[in-house]
Design a protein around this motif. Structure first.
Motif, PDB file in Angstrom:
ATOM      1  N   MET A   1       0.854  -1.175   0.000  1.00  0.00           N
ATOM      2  CA  MET A   1       0.000   0.000   0.000  1.00  0.00           C
ATOM      3  C   MET A   1       0.896   1.234   0.000  1.00  0.00           C
ATOM      4  SD  MET A   1      -3.390   0.811   0.377  1.00  0.00           S
ATOM      5  CE  MET A   1      -3.797  -0.897   0.595  1.00  0.00           C
ATOM      6  N   LYS A   2       0.643   2.102  -0.910  1.00  0.00           N
ATOM      7  CA  LYS A   2       1.459   3.312  -1.017  1.00  0.00           C
ATOM      8  C   LYS A   2       1.037   4.328   0.043  1.00  0.00           C
ATOM      9  CE  LYS A   2       2.457   2.692  -5.848  1.00  0.00           C
ATOM     10  NZ  LYS A   2       2.419   3.239  -7.179  1.00  0.00           N
ATOM     11  N   PRO A   3       2.003   4.826   0.813  1.00  0.00           N
ATOM     12  CA  PRO A   3       1.671   5.782   1.877  1.00  0.00           C
ATOM     13  C   PRO A   3       0.983   7.036   1.354  1.00  0.00           C
ATOM     14  CG  PRO A   3       3.964   5.081   2.050  1.00  0.00           C
ATOM     15  CD  PRO A   3       3.423   4.483   0.791  1.00  0.00           C
ATOM     16  N   GLU A   4       1.312   7.475   0.155  1.00  0.00           N
ATOM     17  CA  GLU A   4       0.674   8.692  -0.381  1.00  0.00           C
ATOM     18  C   GLU A   4      -0.810   8.474  -0.662  1.00  0.00           C
ATOM     19  OE1 GLU A   4       2.784   6.642  -3.856  1.00  0.00           O
ATOM     20  OE2 GLU A   4       3.396   7.277  -1.863  1.00  0.00           O
ATOM     21  N   ARG A   5      -1.216   7.252  -0.988  1.00  0.00           N
ATOM     22  CA  ARG A   5      -2.646   6.965  -1.194  1.00  0.00           C
ATOM     23  C   ARG A   5      -3.398   7.016   0.139  1.00  0.00           C
ATOM     24  NH1 ARG A   5      -4.620   7.779  -5.739  1.00  0.00           N
ATOM     25  NH2 ARG A   5      -6.066   6.081  -5.697  1.00  0.00           N
ATOM     26  N   LEU A   6      -2.756   6.523   1.183  1.00  0.00           N
ATOM     27  CA  LEU A   6      -3.374   6.583   2.511  1.00  0.00           C
ATOM     28  C   LEU A   6      -3.460   8.022   3.004  1.00  0.00           C
ATOM     29  CD1 LEU A   6      -1.640   3.492   4.147  1.00  0.00           C
ATOM     30  CD2 LEU A   6      -4.001   3.648   3.338  1.00  0.00           C
ATOM     31  N   ALA A   7      -2.421   8.801   2.730  1.00  0.00           N
ATOM     32  CA  ALA A   7      -2.441  10.219   3.109  1.00  0.00           C
ATOM     33  C   ALA A   7      -3.531  10.950   2.330  1.00  0.00           C
ATOM     34  CB  ALA A   7      -1.072  10.860   2.852  1.00  0.00           C
ATOM     35  N   LEU A   8      -3.691  10.595   1.064  1.00  0.00           N
ATOM     36  CA  LEU A   8      -4.760  11.198   0.260  1.00  0.00           C
ATOM     37  C   LEU A   8      -6.123  10.864   0.850  1.00  0.00           C
ATOM     38  CD1 LEU A   8      -5.798  12.734  -2.219  1.00  0.00           C
ATOM     39  CD2 LEU A   8      -5.621  10.571  -3.507  1.00  0.00           C
ATOM     40  N   LEU A   9      -6.310   9.624   1.271  1.00  0.00           N
ATOM     41  CA  LEU A   9      -7.581   9.241   1.890  1.00  0.00           C
ATOM     42  C   LEU A   9      -7.826  10.063   3.154  1.00  0.00           C
ATOM     43  CD1 LEU A   9     -10.144   7.564   2.097  1.00  0.00           C
ATOM     44  CD2 LEU A   9      -8.784   5.746   3.187  1.00  0.00           C
ATOM     45  N   ASP A  70     -12.276   1.988  -2.768  1.00  0.00           N
ATOM     46  CA  ASP A  70     -12.248   0.815  -3.656  1.00  0.00           C
ATOM     47  C   ASP A  70     -10.841   0.573  -4.186  1.00  0.00           C
ATOM     48  OD1 ASP A  70     -14.942   0.328  -3.324  1.00  0.00           O
ATOM     49  OD2 ASP A  70     -15.537   1.198  -5.253  1.00  0.00           O
ATOM     50  N   ASP A  71     -10.187   1.634  -4.567  1.00  0.00           N
ATOM     51  CA  ASP A  71      -8.822   1.530  -5.080  1.00  0.00           C
ATOM     52  C   ASP A  71      -7.886   0.959  -4.020  1.00  0.00           C
ATOM     53  OD1 ASP A  71      -6.711   1.996  -7.016  1.00  0.00           O
ATOM     54  OD2 ASP A  71      -6.148   3.745  -5.816  1.00  0.00           O
ATOM     55  N   LEU A  72      -7.989   1.445  -2.807  1.00  0.00           N
ATOM     56  CA  LEU A  72      -7.134   0.960  -1.726  1.00  0.00           C
ATOM     57  C   LEU A  72      -7.418  -0.500  -1.384  1.00  0.00           C
ATOM     58  CD1 LEU A  72      -7.170   4.094   0.587  1.00  0.00           C
ATOM     59  CD2 LEU A  72      -5.208   3.196  -0.676  1.00  0.00           C
ATOM     60  N   LEU A 145      -9.065   1.527   7.412  1.00  0.00           N
ATOM     61  CA  LEU A 145      -8.130   1.179   6.325  1.00  0.00           C
ATOM     62  C   LEU A 145      -6.769   1.832   6.552  1.00  0.00           C
ATOM     63  CD1 LEU A 145     -10.170   1.411   2.993  1.00  0.00           C
ATOM     64  CD2 LEU A 145      -9.349  -0.643   4.156  1.00  0.00           C
ATOM     65  N   ILE A 146      -6.784   3.097   6.900  1.00  0.00           N
ATOM     66  CA  ILE A 146      -5.530   3.820   7.135  1.00  0.00           C
ATOM     67  C   ILE A 146      -4.745   3.165   8.259  1.00  0.00           C
ATOM     68  CG2 ILE A 146      -4.564   6.019   7.955  1.00  0.00           C
ATOM     69  CD1 ILE A 146      -7.004   7.357   6.436  1.00  0.00           C
ATOM     70  N   ALA A 147      -5.423   2.820   9.346  1.00  0.00           N
ATOM     71  CA  ALA A 147      -4.750   2.171  10.480  1.00  0.00           C
ATOM     72  C   ALA A 147      -4.232   0.790  10.089  1.00  0.00           C
ATOM     73  CB  ALA A 147      -5.700   2.065  11.671  1.00  0.00           C
ATOM     74  N   ARG A 148      -5.034   0.058   9.343  1.00  0.00           N
ATOM     75  CA  ARG A 148      -4.650  -1.303   8.949  1.00  0.00           C
ATOM     76  C   ARG A 148      -3.450  -1.310   8.022  1.00  0.00           C
ATOM     77  NH1 ARG A 148      -9.235  -3.783   6.061  1.00  0.00           N
ATOM     78  NH2 ARG A 148     -10.144  -3.867   8.124  1.00  0.00           N
ATOM     79  N   TYR A 149      -3.457  -0.444   7.040  1.00  0.00           N
ATOM     80  CA  TYR A 149      -2.419  -0.475   6.020  1.00  0.00           C
ATOM     81  C   TYR A 149      -1.306   0.540   6.227  1.00  0.00           C
ATOM     82  CZ  TYR A 149      -5.816  -3.377   3.582  1.00  0.00           C
ATOM     83  OH  TYR A 149      -6.700  -4.356   3.260  1.00  0.00           O
ATOM     84  N   GLY A 150      -1.486   1.434   7.169  1.00  0.00           N
ATOM     85  CA  GLY A 150      -0.490   2.479   7.389  1.00  0.00           C
ATOM     86  C   GLY A 150       0.854   1.969   7.844  1.00  0.00           C
ATOM     87  N   GLY A 151       0.877   0.856   8.557  1.00  0.00           N
ATOM     88  CA  GLY A 151       2.130   0.322   9.059  1.00  0.00           C
ATOM     89  C   GLY A 151       2.847  -0.597   8.087  1.00  0.00           C
ATOM     90  N   LEU A 152       2.253  -0.802   6.909  1.00  0.00           N
ATOM     91  CA  LEU A 152       2.857  -1.734   5.953  1.00  0.00           C
ATOM     92  C   LEU A 152       3.991  -1.124   5.142  1.00  0.00           C
ATOM     93  CD1 LEU A 152      -0.312  -3.571   4.585  1.00  0.00           C
ATOM     94  CD2 LEU A 152       1.279  -4.326   6.343  1.00  0.00           C
ATOM     95  N   GLY A 153       4.106   0.207   5.179  1.00  0.00           N
ATOM     96  CA  GLY A 153       5.164   0.848   4.380  1.00  0.00           C
ATOM     97  C   GLY A 153       4.766   0.930   2.918  1.00  0.00           C
TER      98      GLY A 153
END
Length: 156
Positions: A1-9, A70-72, A145-153
């Motif tokens: 998961m790209k961090p910039e996509r999570l930041a965008l969310l 959906d994209d994430l 989603l942000i919490a779940r995938y945020g730590g994946l780098g």
């Protein structure tokens, strides 16, 4: 998961919540006017602001945030109706209600007949609470989603 996509969310969720506050403010400003058979120009301006804020929030939900979620989640985009049905499956809102919101948003964007404006604005006032109720559900889901995938780098 790209961090910039999570930041965008996260950014989009903040925008969504602010737009929801603005819609709530507009609802409060027209509530006492809804039963009047005719509106003065300044009252009509309040309803036009309500309709504009309704349309903006509908677009934020359907076109930006739901699409980004959906994209994430790696869900194929599909059609608008697919996105609406996924919103219902996620427990956010009944699909027929979201279809009505989208149809009303389209009418607002294209309605120029003055004798239909009264009816259109009352429909906005009726459906706006559904959009307001939708926001915390979508925001909570997005933040999970942000919490779940945020730590994946940065995973591509």
């Amino acid at each position: 998961m790209k961090p910039e996509r999570l930041a965008l969310l996260e950014d989009e969720l903040r925008v969504l919540e602010k737009a929801t506050e603005h819609l709530g403010y507009s609802i409060d400003r027209v509530q006492a006017l809804k039963d009047k058979p005719r509106w003065a120009p300044e009252e009509l301006e309040r309803f036009e602001s309500l309709a504009s804020r309704f349309s903006r929030l509908a677009d934020l939900h359907i076109q930006r945030v739901m699409r980004l979620i959906d994209d994430l989640e790696l869900v194929p985009q599909g059609s608008l109706l697919d996105r609406i049905e996924r919103a219902e499956k996620r427990g956010w809102i009944a699909a027929p209600d979201l279809v009505r919101i989208r149809e009303l948003r389209n009418l607002i964007a294209h309605e120029y007949v003055e004798d239909k404006l009264h009816e259109l604005h009352l429909a906005v006032l009726e459906l706006a609470p559904l959009l307001i109720e939708l926001t915390p559900k979508v925001a909570a889901f997005g933040r999970v989603l942000i919490a779940r995938y945020g730590g994946l780098g940065a995973v591509s």
